[in-house]
Design a protein around this motif. Structure first.
Motif, PDB file in Angstrom:
ATOM      1  N   THR A  67       0.866  -1.185   0.000  1.00 14.48           N
ATOM      2  CA  THR A  67       0.000   0.000   0.000  1.00 14.48           C
ATOM      3  C   THR A  67       0.903   1.236   0.000  1.00 14.48           C
ATOM      4  O   THR A  67       2.102   1.138   0.288  1.00 14.48           O
ATOM      5  N   PRO A  68       0.350   2.420  -0.296  1.00 10.26           N
ATOM      6  CA  PRO A  68       1.177   3.638  -0.275  1.00 10.26           C
ATOM      7  C   PRO A  68       1.436   4.170   1.125  1.00 10.26           C
ATOM      8  O   PRO A  68       2.057   5.221   1.277  1.00 10.26           O
ATOM      9  N   LYS A  69       0.996   3.452   2.162  1.00  8.47           N
ATOM     10  CA  LYS A  69       1.217   3.911   3.529  1.00  8.47           C
ATOM     11  C   LYS A  69       2.598   3.493   4.023  1.00  8.47           C
ATOM     12  O   LYS A  69       3.165   2.500   3.554  1.00  8.47           O
ATOM     13  N   ALA A  70       3.117   4.267   4.974  1.00 11.36           N
ATOM     14  CA  ALA A  70       4.454   4.017   5.516  1.00 11.36           C
ATOM     15  C   ALA A  70       4.367   3.260   6.828  1.00 11.36           C
ATOM     16  O   ALA A  70       3.368   3.334   7.542  1.00 11.36           O
ATOM     17  N   ALA A  71       5.425   2.538   7.155  1.00 11.44           N
ATOM     18  CA  ALA A  71       5.539   1.854   8.442  1.00 11.44           C
ATOM     19  C   ALA A  71       6.998   1.874   8.862  1.00 11.44           C
ATOM     20  O   ALA A  71       7.865   1.340   8.163  1.00 11.44           O
ATOM     21  N   GLY A  72       7.284   2.512   9.984  1.00  9.35           N
ATOM     22  CA  GLY A  72       8.650   2.555  10.479  1.00  9.35           C
ATOM     23  C   GLY A  72       9.496   3.624   9.815  1.00  9.35           C
ATOM     24  O   GLY A  72       9.119   4.211   8.791  1.00  9.35           O
TER      25      GLY A  72
END
Length: 492
Positions: free
Chosen positions: A388-393
């Motif tokens: 997905t285009p969402k960020a994590a970390g």
């Protein structure tokens, strides 16, 4: 004022207003439960054991228009709906009681909110809930759906599981009937406000032969968790209350063989099946005939069922979390429970078998767990935003937000497809909501709206978000400098 004088006082108030004593079960006058008292006199009139009705009181009631056969009074027969069969309307409570195989009084108590459920479905074995037909028809379709979803909300998982278990025993003929939340005052000649989780009738539906308590962690000394905020009572208060109820049951004829407790420390199907099997219930009943998955399906609350329904419609996990206002880690946990109960085909991703790549650095990790350790987050959070285009970390060296893709899928993409993904990430980052750290409860959809609130410059707020500026704008009330961050990330 004696109890009889108090009763006559409130009965006269009702009589002067209505002209008789056709008092419904839920009637309360200035906090006095007149309906329950009248119902007790009706039961005593029928000669039920443990209930007394003096000749003087009977004469007084007759003189003031007492209606002894309230259920059969002409003009007061009320149509009812079983919420597990919402398309079927029963012309009277008596007709409904014959269909459900339960006493009409229990259905009446359900309608007036004095009892949670009554009887079991003759085909499916589900616990039944009742409502007056006119009340049901007055609801919109959406309100009816919400009411159905909320039937078991607020009831603990162990109690719902136990009700589903006893419902199957009743359908199979292993018990005659069972009741939930059995009041001590209905069993014993006492005026104590206590109730037992379940009362089981082995042969005569009018007699309670077994009392069963399903004890969660708040009742157990060995469970060190603090439940005081959730239940409003300390662990010691719960234990003292359990001791009082046990002594009361023993005093009036119950024993260790007829007063049973089940350890329900963990709210999951495997634990419940194990504890019921180890309890005296396992020796008394044939548990091989029980469909435990059916018990689990009926015990799951409406949130789990709604999450599974959205997943079946093709919603991604992140969208489900947003729509249901649940945590990102809560959604897969609910889906796992739904899969265990057979209401979802969800199969959790095995993180150790999935190689992933960081879009920003191009670094490939052999598993999701390895990547999560690299950026110091949980693998569950990382799994929620994968592809997905969402960020994590964040990158531990530069502090830059990171985006992730399945490496096997990434390898098959053309250069153009990869560039499109990077563009989607960039566009999504530009649309991310932002917050002012001095007003963390206020969320802004864009820098333009944030600037309008504080009288600042959108481009300056954007530079704050990119850590070029430390702060910009002033609070409209306190006039203090404002610091900004993307929603979901604190000040760094």
């Amino acid at each position: 004022m004696t109890p009889d004088e108090k009763f006559k006082h409130y009965a006269m108030i009702y009589y002067q207003e209505h002209g008789d004593l056709y008092v419904k079960m839920d009637t309360v006058i200035d906090g006095y439960r007149l309906g329950r008292k009248i119902s007790g006199y009706r039961v005593a009139k029928k000669g039920r054991e443990g209930r007394a009705l003096s000749d003087e009181m009977e004469q007084w009631l007759n003189a003031h228009g007492m209606v002894w056969d309230a259920a059969g009074r002409t003009g007061h027969v009320r149509a009812v709906v079983c919420m597990e069969e919402p398309g079927r309307i029963f012309a009277s409570i008596m007709e409904a009681s014959r269909w459900a195989g339960v006493k009409s009084g229990n259905i009446c108590c359900c309608i007036h909110g004095l009892q949670h459920s009554a009887g079991v479905h003759p085909v499916t074995g589900e616990v039944l809930h009742w409502i007056a037909a006119d009340q049901w028809e007055a609801m919109s379709k959406k309100e009816q759906e919400e009411r159905l979803n909320q039937l078991e909300d607020g009831v603990s998982y162990p109690n719902k599981f136990g009700a589903a278990f006893f419902a199957q025993l009743a359908v199979q003929g292993q018990i005659a009937d069972f009741r939930r939340e059995v009041a001590a005052a209905d069993l014993f000649p006492v005026k104590i406000n206590r109730s037992y989780d379940f009362g089981l009738s082995l042969s005569d539906p009018d007699r309670v032969d077994l009392l069963v308590e399903f004890h969660g962690g708040q009742h157990l000394k060995e469970d060190k968790r603090d439940f005081s905020k959730k239940f409003g009572r300390s662990k010691q208060e719960e234990i003292d209350n359990d001791r009082l109820k046990r002594k009361l049951a023993y005093r009036y004829g119950f024993s260790t063989q007829t007063y049973l407790t089940v350890n329900c420390r963990e709210s999951r199907m495997g634990h419940m099946v194990e504890m019921i099997s180890k309890s005296p219930l396992g020796a008394r009943f044939d548990l091989k005939r029980i469909d435990w998955e059916k018990c689990e399906r009926q015990a799951l609350d409406s949130y789990v069922k709604q999450v599974c329904a959205l997943y079946a419609q093709g919603y991604p996990l992140t969208r489900i979390a947003e729509q249901m206002k649940l945590g990102k880690c809560t959604v897969p946990r609910y889906l796992k429970r739904g899969a265990a109960a057979g209401i979802s085909d969800y199969q959790p991703v095995r993180h150790e078998q999935v190689r992933i790549i960081c879009v920003e650095t191009g670094q490939v990790f052999p598993s999701m767990a390895e990547a999560a350790r690299f950026c110091n987050i949980s693998s569950g959070n990382l799994g929620q935003i994968l592809n997905t285009p969402k960020a994590a970390g964040k990158d531990p060296h530069t502090g830059r937000l990171l985006h992730w893709q399945d490496y096997e899928i990434w390898l098959k993409m053309s250069a153009r497809e990869k560039e499109e993904i990077r563009q989607k990430i960039t566009a999504f980052c530009m649309q991310r909501p932002i917050i002012c750290l001095e007003e963390p409860g206020r969320i802004f959809e864009s820098t333009v709206k944030a600037a309008a609130w504080c009288g600042g410059d959108p481009s300056c707020i954007s530079k704050c978000l990119r850590k070029i500026y430390e702060h910009t704008g002033k609070h409209p009330v306190t006039k203090e400098p404002l610091h900004w961050s993307y929603y979901g990330f604190g000040k760094t």
